[in-house]
Design a protein around this motif. Structure first.
Motif, mmCIF file in Angstrom:
data_model
loop_
_atom_site.group_PDB
_atom_site.id
_atom_site.type_symbol
_atom_site.label_atom_id
_atom_site.label_comp_id
_atom_site.label_asym_id
_atom_site.label_seq_id
_atom_site.Cartn_x
_atom_site.Cartn_y
_atom_site.Cartn_z
ATOM 1 N N GLY A 186 2.751 10.444 -6.103
ATOM 2 C CA GLY A 186 2.886 11.459 -5.339
ATOM 3 C C GLY A 186 3.428 11.282 -3.981
ATOM 4 O O GLY A 186 4.103 12.077 -3.329
ATOM 5 N N THR A 187 2.883 9.952 -3.438
ATOM 6 C CA THR A 187 2.799 9.800 -2.121
ATOM 7 C C THR A 187 4.254 9.159 -1.886
ATOM 8 O O THR A 187 4.809 8.475 -2.719
ATOM 9 C CB THR A 187 1.886 8.917 -1.454
ATOM 10 N N LEU A 188 4.853 9.206 -0.606
ATOM 11 C CA LEU A 188 6.139 8.684 -0.294
ATOM 12 C C LEU A 188 5.815 6.978 -0.148
ATOM 13 O O LEU A 188 4.775 6.556 0.201
ATOM 14 C CB LEU A 188 6.535 9.106 1.158
ATOM 15 N N LYS A 189 6.990 6.448 -0.689
ATOM 16 C CA LYS A 189 6.775 4.857 -0.536
ATOM 17 C C LYS A 189 6.991 4.712 0.840
ATOM 18 O O LYS A 189 7.722 5.244 1.724
ATOM 19 C CB LYS A 189 8.131 4.392 -1.563
ATOM 20 N N LYS A 190 6.359 3.388 1.239
ATOM 21 C CA LYS A 190 6.347 3.014 2.635
ATOM 22 C C LYS A 190 7.789 2.809 3.111
ATOM 23 O O LYS A 190 8.036 3.317 4.286
ATOM 24 C CB LYS A 190 5.925 1.798 2.641
ATOM 25 N N LYS A 191 8.626 2.350 2.561
ATOM 26 C CA LYS A 191 10.223 2.311 3.014
ATOM 27 C C LYS A 191 10.726 3.768 3.286
ATOM 28 O O LYS A 191 11.254 3.776 4.360
ATOM 29 C CB LYS A 191 11.062 1.240 2.334
ATOM 30 N N ASN A 192 10.574 4.560 2.338
ATOM 31 C CA ASN A 192 11.183 5.750 2.425
ATOM 32 C C ASN A 192 10.556 6.728 3.512
ATOM 33 O O ASN A 192 11.002 7.374 4.362
ATOM 34 C CB ASN A 192 11.070 6.596 1.163
ATOM 35 N N ALA A 193 9.193 6.215 3.720
ATOM 36 C CA ALA A 193 8.492 7.245 4.852
ATOM 37 C C ALA A 193 9.141 6.730 6.020
ATOM 38 O O ALA A 193 9.330 7.472 6.945
ATOM 39 C CB ALA A 193 6.957 6.891 4.804
ATOM 40 N N ALA A 194 9.160 5.524 6.255
ATOM 41 C CA ALA A 194 9.849 5.021 7.491
ATOM 42 C C ALA A 194 11.054 5.518 7.881
ATOM 43 O O ALA A 194 11.439 5.910 9.057
ATOM 44 C CB ALA A 194 9.852 3.387 7.488
ATOM 45 N N GLU A 195 11.913 5.346 6.893
ATOM 46 C CA GLU A 195 13.392 6.088 6.993
ATOM 47 C C GLU A 195 13.322 7.679 7.486
ATOM 48 O O GLU A 195 13.997 8.026 8.218
ATOM 49 C CB GLU A 195 14.275 5.867 5.610
ATOM 50 N N LEU A 196 12.313 8.216 6.854
ATOM 51 C CA LEU A 196 12.291 9.726 6.960
ATOM 52 C C LEU A 196 11.716 9.951 8.196
ATOM 53 O O LEU A 196 12.274 10.984 9.013
ATOM 54 C CB LEU A 196 11.501 10.215 5.837
ATOM 55 N N GLU A 197 10.785 9.062 8.614
ATOM 56 C CA GLU A 197 10.250 8.971 10.049
ATOM 57 C C GLU A 197 11.397 8.943 11.140
ATOM 58 O O GLU A 197 11.349 9.774 12.122
ATOM 59 C CB GLU A 197 9.102 8.137 10.228
#
Length: 696
Positions: free
Chosen positions: A186-197
């Motif tokens: 359920g945690t954000l994937k690293k790549k998606n987290a960076a894009e959302l950041e």
């Protein structure tokens, strides 16, 4: 015969006294009336006790000896409907150790201020204020003692809502483009987290928002991750903004049934509207929610089924709420803070003070009628769409079907590209819908190349199509019959050719039944396709904006000052010192004064004393063992202090086992009945708690 309500309450009180265990009954009579002589008549003794309580001087002294803790407990008993021991445990769970709560309840019972009786509706033992004293006590008890306003906290400016409609829609649009946004846990994937950041500036609250969307059924698991349920989102968008936020905050606490989710969201909304301008501490806000739930007849816990309790947890897609002690409300408050519905407006006594965001109360269902000029959307020649604040969630949601998020700040930036347009075409959006939606909120004409490009993309899109479903093939002579039959024609999803039709039957049973009824019963069995799903949506909420609890403008004055209370006790101690009594009698009567049972000097009678050792500690091994033995026989509550625990344990002794150099005893701890083993020798202190109406 119809009795006056107060007369009925007095009869109930008299019956509760008469039905007390004999040991407790005669202890009370000796404490207030002196030694009971035989033969005796219980009803006559109760009448004498009533006369004692009717004396104005005695009533004034009883009220004068009430402290702040007594008044808070009396307020809970007065304002919580059908208040049982279980409800009091739940209400004071965060602020008062259970042993201290029991001790105070028993003390009020010994002082004849409260009593227990069987509730006619539920059959449960409930507490009530003594009707002979209620009129004297009432002026000093109010809701403000349960819901105290902070003492002028340092005010901070209210921030804007942390979750605006634009941010919510941008996140939804991102999920549409990236269905595999999350890992298995359920945690954000690293790549998606960076894009959302990069897109939002922070991802701190996005996992909580993702969980809330899933728990509301707005996101669903798909073959390649997560998919947006547009039908459910369209239904959700019809709610007023306050209801939308309430549902998101409620869903951030866990996954619930549809009815339970509505109950939790409504409770949260009622609590939010009841917060005064000065705000409340978190603890006061939880007390407020408890009182609102009880007022609405919601019971001790925020609705949960047995399965929800088995899956207790929080913060994941399958999360559920905690127990009925306010844990779910606590989690909903966290959601309110995360989404900006509540904000910390200051501190008071080391506690954060939470206030309702003005932006939440002012959020409008639609902004289309009063947006003025210029309108909030602009589109450039590169198909970059800028959206300024002003559109509601319901207005923005259709745009998300064909826009791709780029950046979300005060103003949000989107792009319209071939991939996002194809996605919209899949959802049934036409080129005219795209152009119309953008033009509706734009002050200027759309770039001509945008309209041309969207039409070209649609031409490419419609040049080939892949279908899945029920296909009906008929001969040429039956085609006209199929198209003109009202029973069959309404199920035609698409005409693939003059003799071939794509049908929208829900299942094989429906398909065969309709085919049979329309005269095509010679067709054999059919094979599956997609089904039509019923969209339930979220139930509407009451969003009146009114306070449902009247806490009063000014807290009531205290019955007396601390100095006056101490002066009353000092007068009684001086009267005791002037008497000729044995040390045991003097000690017990002095303890009664300390417990505020004695209200006049006439109660200081040596012959009324029946000495019982209630507390032992340290090296007094025999004393501690005697107290535990006594509590085991009487099924009384004991309080045990140990060196390795900050708070004492409270429970009823279950068994005693003697070892070679020690004795161990088992306590069933309150309130959950968990059993724990203790050593008599290692116990720092053991205290037997009196019990009058408490049930252990």
């Amino acid at each position: 015969m119809h009795l006056d309500p107060k007369v009925q309450r007095i009869i109930t009180w008299r019956e509760s006294i008469a039905t007390l265990p004999d040991v407790v009954f005669f202890d009370i009579m000796r404490m207030y009336l002196g030694e009971v002589k035989t033969p005796f008549n219980k009803q006559k003794l109760i009448e004498e006790l009533s006369s004692f309580l009717r004396k104005e001087e005695n009533k004034r002294t009883i009220v004068r000896l009430l402290d702040a803790g007594d008044l808070k407990l009396l307020a809970a008993i007065r304002f919580i409907p059908h208040v049982s021991q279980r409800k009091l445990e739940s209400f004071f769970a965060r602020s008062c150790p259970v042993a201290s709560l029991y001790e105070r309840i028993v003390n009020l019972e010994e002082r004849l201020i409260v009593f227990t009786h069987t509730d006619a509706g539920s059959g449960e033992r409930v507490f009530a204020i003594n009707p002979l004293l209620e009129d004297t006590i009432a002026p000093f008890v109010s809701l403000s003692q349960l819901l105290p306003s902070p003492a002028a906290p340092a005010q901070r400016a209210a921030p804007p809502l942390l979750l605006s409609p634009t941010q919510l829609c941008s996140f939804i649009s991102y999920i549409v483009e990236h269905p595999d946004i999350c890992k298995a846990d359920g945690t954000l994937k690293k790549k998606n987290a960076a894009e959302l950041e990069e897109m939002f500036g922070s991802t701190e609250n996005l996992p909580l928002l993702f969980a809330a969307l899933c728990n509301l059924g707005l996101l669903r698991e798909a073959e390649k991750g997560w998919g947006v349920d547009w039908a459910q989102l369209d239904a959700f968008a019809t709610l007023v903004p306050q209801a939308q936020y309430a549902y998101l905050c409620a869903a951030s606490a866990g996954h619930f049934s549809r009815g339970t989710m509505q109950a939790n969201a409504q409770l949260l909304l009622d609590a939010l509207y009841s917060i005064p301008d000065g705000g409340y501490s978190r603890e006061t806000l939880l007390w407020l929610s408890f009182l609102l739930r009880e007022k609405s007849g919601g019971g001790d816990g925020i609705g949960q089924g047995r399965f929800a309790r088995m899956l207790a947890g929080r913060g994941s897609v399958q999360s559920t709420g905690t127990g009925g002690d306010g844990g779910i409300m606590d989690s909903m408050v966290d959601g309110c803070l995360a989404f900006g519905v509540l904000y910390i407006c200051g501190q008071c006594g080391g506690e954060d003070i939470l206030a309702l965001s003005p932006a939440f109360a002012e959020a409008k269902e639609t902004a289309g009628a009063d947006m003025g000029s210029p309108l909030p959307i602009s589109v450039d020649a590169g198909f970059c769409v800028t959206v300024l604040p002003g559109l509601s969630f319901a207005q923005l949601l259709p745009l998300m079907k064909f826009l791709s998020p780029v950046r979300c700040d005060t103003a949000a930036t989107f792009s319209l590209c071939r991939a996002s347009a194809m996605r919209a075409f899949d959802a049934g959006v036409s080129p005219a819908d795209i152009s119309g939606a953008l033009q509706r909120y734009s002050s200027f004409a759309l770039p001509q190349n945008l309209t041309v490009s969207v039409q070209e993309w649609y031409t490419v899109y419609t040049s080939a199509a892949l279908y899945k479903g029920y296909v009906l093939k008929v001969s040429a002579d039956k085609a006209v019959f199929v198209e003109k039959s009202p029973l069959v024609s309404r199920h035609i999803a698409f005409k693939l050719s003059p003799e071939i039709f794509l049908m929208d039957f829900k299942d094989d049973r429906e398909a065969q039944a309709i085919i049979k009824r329309c005269g095509l019963d010679f067709i054999g069995s059919v094979k599956g396709c997609g089904t039509e799903r019923v969209v339930t949506g979220q139930l509407p909420l009451r969003c009146g904006g009114q306070q449902l609890l009247d806490t009063g403008d000014v807290p009531p004055a205290a019955p007396c000052t601390e100095e006056e209370r101490e002066a009353t006790l000092r007068t009684l101690r001086q009267a005791l010192e002037s008497m000729s009594l044995s040390p045991e009698q003097a000690e017990e009567l002095g303890e009664r004064i300390n417990r505020r049972i004695v209200v006049n000097a006439e109660q200081l009678r040596g012959e009324s004393v029946r000495f019982e050792k209630l507390e032992a500690g340290g090296m007094d091994y025999a004393g501690k063992l005697h107290i535990i033995d006594s509590a085991l026989g009487a099924k009384s509550l004991v309080e045990v202090e140990t060196e390795d625990a900050a708070e004492p344990f409270a429970g009823t002794p279950v068994s005693i086992s003697r070892k070679e150099n020690d004795t161990e005893f088992v306590l069933a701890l309150v309130p959950d009945g968990t059993e724990r083993v203790f050593s008599v020798a290692k116990a720092v202190r053991v205290k037997k708690l009196r019990s009058v109406g408490l049930q252990f």
